[in-house]
Write a protein that holds these residues in place. Structure first.
Motif, PDB file in Angstrom:
ATOM      1  N   PRO A   1      10.743   7.714   5.562  1.00  0.00           N
ATOM      2  CA  PRO A   1      10.177   8.239   6.639  1.00  0.00           C
ATOM      3  C   PRO A   1       8.635   7.905   6.858  1.00  0.00           C
ATOM      4  O   PRO A   1       8.164   7.991   8.038  1.00  0.00           O
ATOM      5  CB  PRO A   1      10.259   9.749   6.347  1.00  0.00           C
ATOM      6  N   PHE A   2       8.118   7.342   5.514  1.00  0.00           N
ATOM      7  CA  PHE A   2       6.769   6.727   5.784  1.00  0.00           C
ATOM      8  C   PHE A   2       6.920   5.680   4.480  1.00  0.00           C
ATOM      9  O   PHE A   2       7.407   5.889   3.636  1.00  0.00           O
ATOM     10  CB  PHE A   2       5.609   7.944   5.679  1.00  0.00           C
ATOM     11  N   GLN A   3       5.488   4.929   4.488  1.00  0.00           N
ATOM     12  CA  GLN A   3       5.463   4.135   3.294  1.00  0.00           C
ATOM     13  C   GLN A   3       3.671   4.183   2.820  1.00  0.00           C
ATOM     14  O   GLN A   3       2.937   4.664   3.905  1.00  0.00           O
ATOM     15  CB  GLN A   3       5.961   2.640   3.847  1.00  0.00           C
ATOM     16  N   ILE A   4       3.688   3.436   1.755  1.00  0.00           N
ATOM     17  CA  ILE A   4       2.339   3.394   1.302  1.00  0.00           C
ATOM     18  C   ILE A   4       1.329   2.851   2.576  1.00  0.00           C
ATOM     19  O   ILE A   4       1.672   1.792   3.111  1.00  0.00           O
ATOM     20  CB  ILE A   4       2.255   2.614   0.303  1.00  0.00           C
ATOM     21  N   GLY A   5       0.142   3.263   2.935  1.00  0.00           N
ATOM     22  CA  GLY A   5      -0.486   2.554   3.786  1.00  0.00           C
ATOM     23  C   GLY A   5      -0.472   3.075   5.223  1.00  0.00           C
ATOM     24  O   GLY A   5      -1.323   3.094   6.209  1.00  0.00           O
ATOM     25  N   ASP A   6       0.799   4.055   5.487  1.00  0.00           N
ATOM     26  CA  ASP A   6       1.048   4.722   6.705  1.00  0.00           C
ATOM     27  C   ASP A   6      -0.090   6.065   6.771  1.00  0.00           C
ATOM     28  O   ASP A   6      -0.315   6.670   5.761  1.00  0.00           O
ATOM     29  CB  ASP A   6       2.222   5.280   7.085  1.00  0.00           C
ATOM     30  N   ARG A   7      -0.179   6.375   8.161  1.00  0.00           N
ATOM     31  CA  ARG A   7      -1.268   7.600   8.312  1.00  0.00           C
ATOM     32  C   ARG A   7      -0.336   8.744   8.765  1.00  0.00           C
ATOM     33  O   ARG A   7       0.500   8.527   9.658  1.00  0.00           O
ATOM     34  CB  ARG A   7      -2.288   7.288   9.308  1.00  0.00           C
ATOM     35  N   ILE A   8      -0.052   9.566   8.003  1.00  0.00           N
ATOM     36  CA  ILE A   8       0.867  10.696   8.177  1.00  0.00           C
ATOM     37  C   ILE A   8       0.148  11.955   8.246  1.00  0.00           C
ATOM     38  O   ILE A   8      -1.065  12.201   7.637  1.00  0.00           O
ATOM     39  CB  ILE A   8       2.005  10.875   7.206  1.00  0.00           C
ATOM     40  N   ASN A   9       0.918  13.209   8.929  1.00  0.00           N
ATOM     41  CA  ASN A   9       0.419  14.313   8.862  1.00  0.00           C
ATOM     42  C   ASN A   9       1.411  15.106   8.239  1.00  0.00           C
ATOM     43  O   ASN A   9       2.393  15.455   8.920  1.00  0.00           O
ATOM     44  CB  ASN A   9       0.095  14.806  10.251  1.00  0.00           C
ATOM     45  N   ILE A  10       1.291  16.015   7.146  1.00  0.00           N
ATOM     46  CA  ILE A  10       2.235  16.703   6.544  1.00  0.00           C
ATOM     47  C   ILE A  10       1.453  17.925   6.002  1.00  0.00           C
ATOM     48  O   ILE A  10       0.502  17.928   5.187  1.00  0.00           O
ATOM     49  CB  ILE A  10       2.858  16.078   5.645  1.00  0.00           C
ATOM     50  N   LYS A  11       2.157  18.979   6.467  1.00  0.00           N
ATOM     51  CA  LYS A  11       1.571  20.534   5.938  1.00  0.00           C
ATOM     52  C   LYS A  11       0.154  20.618   6.344  1.00  0.00           C
ATOM     53  O   LYS A  11      -0.852  21.047   5.549  1.00  0.00           O
ATOM     54  CB  LYS A  11       1.932  20.612   4.556  1.00  0.00           C
ATOM     55  N   GLY A  12      -0.430  19.726   7.590  1.00  0.00           N
ATOM     56  CA  GLY A  12      -1.688  20.044   7.955  1.00  0.00           C
ATOM     57  C   GLY A  12      -2.631  18.993   7.196  1.00  0.00           C
ATOM     58  O   GLY A  12      -4.050  19.169   7.519  1.00  0.00           O
ATOM     59  N   ASN A  13      -2.310  18.205   6.422  1.00  0.00           N
ATOM     60  CA  ASN A  13      -2.816  17.013   5.678  1.00  0.00           C
ATOM     61  C   ASN A  13      -2.748  15.792   6.200  1.00  0.00           C
ATOM     62  O   ASN A  13      -1.676  15.457   6.412  1.00  0.00           O
ATOM     63  CB  ASN A  13      -2.554  17.101   4.272  1.00  0.00           C
ATOM     64  N   TYR A  14      -3.757  15.245   6.951  1.00  0.00           N
ATOM     65  CA  TYR A  14      -3.653  14.103   7.851  1.00  0.00           C
ATOM     66  C   TYR A  14      -4.508  13.006   6.984  1.00  0.00           C
ATOM     67  O   TYR A  14      -5.646  13.276   6.621  1.00  0.00           O
ATOM     68  CB  TYR A  14      -4.481  14.137   9.168  1.00  0.00           C
ATOM     69  N   GLY A  15      -3.788  11.597   6.725  1.00  0.00           N
ATOM     70  CA  GLY A  15      -4.395  10.860   6.031  1.00  0.00           C
ATOM     71  C   GLY A  15      -3.718   9.656   5.631  1.00  0.00           C
ATOM     72  O   GLY A  15      -2.514   9.696   6.208  1.00  0.00           O
ATOM     73  N   GLU A  16      -4.047   8.731   4.899  1.00  0.00           N
ATOM     74  CA  GLU A  16      -3.510   7.594   4.537  1.00  0.00           C
ATOM     75  C   GLU A  16      -2.680   7.834   3.231  1.00  0.00           C
ATOM     76  O   GLU A  16      -3.028   8.269   2.184  1.00  0.00           O
ATOM     77  CB  GLU A  16      -4.341   6.387   4.207  1.00  0.00           C
ATOM     78  N   VAL A  17      -1.334   7.464   3.378  1.00  0.00           N
ATOM     79  CA  VAL A  17      -0.452   7.532   1.999  1.00  0.00           C
ATOM     80  C   VAL A  17      -1.048   6.357   0.944  1.00  0.00           C
ATOM     81  O   VAL A  17      -0.807   5.225   1.277  1.00  0.00           O
ATOM     82  CB  VAL A  17       0.834   7.379   2.263  1.00  0.00           C
ATOM     83  N   VAL A  18      -1.465   6.824  -0.144  1.00  0.00           N
ATOM     84  CA  VAL A  18      -1.941   5.924  -1.157  1.00  0.00           C
ATOM     85  C   VAL A  18      -0.811   5.659  -2.240  1.00  0.00           C
ATOM     86  O   VAL A  18      -0.921   4.560  -2.972  1.00  0.00           O
ATOM     87  CB  VAL A  18      -3.385   6.320  -1.588  1.00  0.00           C
ATOM     88  N   ASN A  19      -0.088   6.736  -2.545  1.00  0.00           N
ATOM     89  CA  ASN A  19       0.910   6.410  -3.744  1.00  0.00           C
ATOM     90  C   ASN A  19       2.164   7.245  -3.352  1.00  0.00           C
ATOM     91  O   ASN A  19       2.045   8.655  -2.858  1.00  0.00           O
ATOM     92  CB  ASN A  19       0.257   7.025  -4.781  1.00  0.00           C
TER      93      ASN A  19
END
Lengths: 296, 395
Positions: free
Chosen positions: A152-170
């Motif tokens: 549903p997402f990969q490292i480097g994607d910008r996601i919003n989950i449970k109100g936390n928005y940012g870049e997936v780093v791991n």
């Protein structure tokens, strides 16, 4: 009298015989137990020897080191091949899991070489035990595997989950880490992620859409504003010029009547999302001031 | 790609994976020092200047043919023509040489950015030789349509009409309107920088204004060789061993005669030249110039130039280089406007880039302000950098 004496003698002899039998049985049982315990200890010694424990420790340590080395390679590749950053990062968790699986499989097969029945029995009993004792951890591990497989997402994607928005780093086996725009590292258990809604801004692409909202008085010259906002976006250094720029107008009549101008454009790299937003806003604001839309 | 080039590429990728600084590994020729020792008489042979006629222009027969066809088309369809070119590809020479097709053509060359409406009006008025005072392009258009017929106007570097800022496209758009309004009476031949074209196409659909677009093709390797040989005419050339020679070639060189060795080194030099210049005539000439190692009497020693590796460039440097690419050349004041920078920031970035030799000052005695352009020697490398670091699809 004679009958009574015979009965007594018979009873006594039976008791003595029975006692002798029980002692022999017990002795036999004790011997059996001693033998079994001895066998088991010998077997255990064979299975878990000092050499094997040492081998396991060394292999796990080497695997850990190898993964660290791989991660270093990935880091360098990300740094030097920025254009393919997301593709490289996508491979990283899969490679890590594969290396761990391979190491554990090799250890089991070379050191213990278990039979198929033993594996099934071990799996059955451990599943039951682990099911109770490590329920949450297993949920996270399966969640992690689902994230890696379902993507549903990969490292480097910008996601919003449970109100936390940012870049997936791991993306780990137990949890996923997100670096928020305020540079906070948020760790979310994988089980929580798979049961929640996720919004993904770039879905594996390097660029992502940025929406810039500008608030203007109701009676603005729409043509003038459209030209300024469009050119504020197309002249920004952060714009991905290969994608379109859209300008939308909405009137609001709530507490303070105003025209909301929405600029939709793509930033060249999702990491510059906020810089792009600020750049467009700043340029548009200066131009609005110059033409008198905003008061100086 | 040749095997040594492939190996070099693989080496670069491995170095990148291992994060080894390539610059520390590369052999850097102190070319500035060497160049100073070369006699002016020899260096002048490698001066870049536009050619003026068809006879001296090499490898552009197809482009000239396209211009001939475009002119014939204009007579029927009245469509302007656009020539898209990279710096150093010889667009100026082509446009000058093409005047045999339309001898009465007027060539509008400007080394400065046309930054005001009035400036554009007076410039067009001058070249169209229209008398009177015109405040708007619309007035000029009426006059041109009433009095001019079958004129040919060549305008080079049309990107000079825009600057990447809010309202910075107005002049270019006004000019395009003027062009469409006068194309029945004037055959317009325009040229544009490839990077400006890429940008303007994406943000303003620039190419849709032209139904006839000519892209300049790379020049043949044989022609490049001919050109370099002619510039070395009168000198005996001795080819030296390059700094980054492979062991295999070195071994091969040891086992052959002096004549064969010279032949092999000459081939090696030209292979490197072709690979560096990629069909760009100016780049080939500059490469040959930088490869001249020593001149003694009438003998020139040629050692293939080894390009310097570019150190890591930060985001600000890359955006500055991109802005210069898009406008062909920029002053510090223009850079402030384009990048929304402070004057100090722009000056510091420019100084850094000058120090690294990635940009050069445009030589123009008429100008009061200094303009900076991309150093041709780093054109391809910088393009690669922009492509990989800024996610740009520049070809």
């Amino acid at each position: 009298m004679k009958r009574i004496v015979v009965f007594l003698l018979l009873s006594i002899s039976t008791i003595i015989y029975a006692q002798q039998e029980t002692v022999e049985d017990v002795q036999e049982t004790v011997e059996d137990v001693q033998k079994n315990v001895g066998d088991t200890i010998n077997n255990a010694k064979e299975i878990i020897s000092f050499t094997k424990i040492l081998t396991i420790l060394v292999v796990l340590l080497l695997t850990f080191g190898f993964i660290k080395l791989l991660n270093w390679f990935f880091k360098n590749m990300v740094k030097n091949f920025n254009r393919h950053r997301l593709k490289i990062l996508r491979i990283q968790p899969v490679v890590n899991i594969l290396v761990w699986t391979l190491a554990i499989y090799t250890l089991i097969m070379t050191l213990f070489n278990p039979s198929a029945e033993a594996i099934y029995a071990l799996m059955g009993s451990s599943a039951l035990a682990l099911g109770f004792a490590m329920q949450d951890i297993l949920k996270n591990v399966f969640g992690g595997l689902l994230i890696i497989l379902d993507r549903p997402f990969q490292i480097g994607d910008r996601i919003n989950i449970k109100g936390n928005y940012g870049e997936v780093v791991n993306i780990g086996l137990r949890n996923t880490q997100i670096n928020t725009l305020d540079d906070n590292l948020v760790t979310i258990p994988n089980s929580a992620i798979i049961s929640d809604n996720i919004s993904n801004a770039n879905s594996g692409a390097l660029d992502c859409m940025v929406v810039v909202n500008l608030w203007l008085p109701l009676h603005v010259n729409v043509n003038k504003v459209r030209k300024i906002t469009h050119e504020a976006a197309i002249t920004s250094r952060y714009l991905n010029i290969d994608k379109p720029v859209t300008i939308l107008f909405f009137d609001h009549f709530d507490h303070h009547p105003a025209t909301k101008v929405v600029v939709k454009a793509y930033v060249l790299d999702a990491r510059y999302e906020k810089l792009f937003e600020a750049d467009v806003t700043e340029a548009a604001k200066k131009a609005f001031m110059e033409v008198g839309i905003y008061q100086k | 790609m040749l095997l040594p080039e492939k190996l070099k590429r693989i080496k670069e990728v491995v170095y990148k994976i291992l994060d080894i600084d390539i610059s520390s590994e590369s052999v850097v020729i102190e070319e500035a020092k060497e160049a100073n020792e070369l006699p002016n008489e020899y260096l002048e042979r490698f001066t870049l200047y536009p050619l003026q006629n068809k006879e001296t222009l090499k490898g552009r027969e197809n482009s000239l043919l396209s211009l001939e066809r475009a002119f014939e088309n204009w007579k029927i369809l009245k469509t302007p023509v656009l020539v898209v070119t990279q710096p150093g590809e010889g667009a100026t020479s082509l446009l000058h040489a093409s005047t045999y097709i339309y001898p009465s053509a007027k060539i509008l060359e400007t080394n400065e950015a046309i930054d005001s409406y009035q400036n554009l009006v007076s410039l067009l008025q001058k070249y169209l030789q229209v008398e009177g005072e015109f405040k708007t392009l619309n007035d000029l258009k009426k006059e041109v349509n009433a009095n001019c017929e079958n004129e040919v106007i060549i305008i080079e570097d049309i990107e000079r009409l825009f600057i990447r800022k809010i309202n910075g496209f107005n002049l270019l758009e006004d000019f395009l309107l003027f062009l469409h309004g006068t194309k029945k009476n004037i055959f317009w031949v325009l040229s544009i920088n490839k990077y400006s074209f890429y940008y303007l196409n994406r943000v303003k659909y620039f190419s849709s204004n032209f139904s006839y677009i000519i892209n300049l093709n790379p020049i043949d390797n044989d022609l490049l060789r001919e050109e370099i040989t002619s510039r070395n005419a009168g000198y005996t050339t001795i080819f030296l061993k390059p700094g980054d020679i492979s062991k295999k070639v070195e071994k091969k060189l040891k086992g052959i005669s002096k004549e064969e060795r010279q032949q092999l080194l000459e081939e090696l030099f030209y292979k490197k030249l072709y690979n560096f210049s990629k069909g760009n005539i100016s780049k080939a000439i500059l490469y040959a110039k930088r490869s001249a190692y020593k001149v003694k009497e009438k003998v020139v020693y040629i050692k293939p130039y080894t390009s310097q590796a570019i150190e890591d460039l930060n985001l600000s440097d890359l955006f500055t280089l991109e802005a210069i690419f898009q406008h062909r050349a920029l002053t510090i004041q223009e850079l402030n406007i384009v990048l929304r920078n402070t004057n100090r920031t722009s000056r510091l970035t420019i100084e850094k880039l000058l120090e690294k030799d990635l940009i050069q000052i445009v030589e123009n005695s008429k100008k009061t302000t200094t303009e900076y352009k991309i150093n041709l020697m780093f054109l391809e490398t910088l393009k690669d950098k922009l492509r990989s670091s800024l996610n740009r699809n520049i070809k």
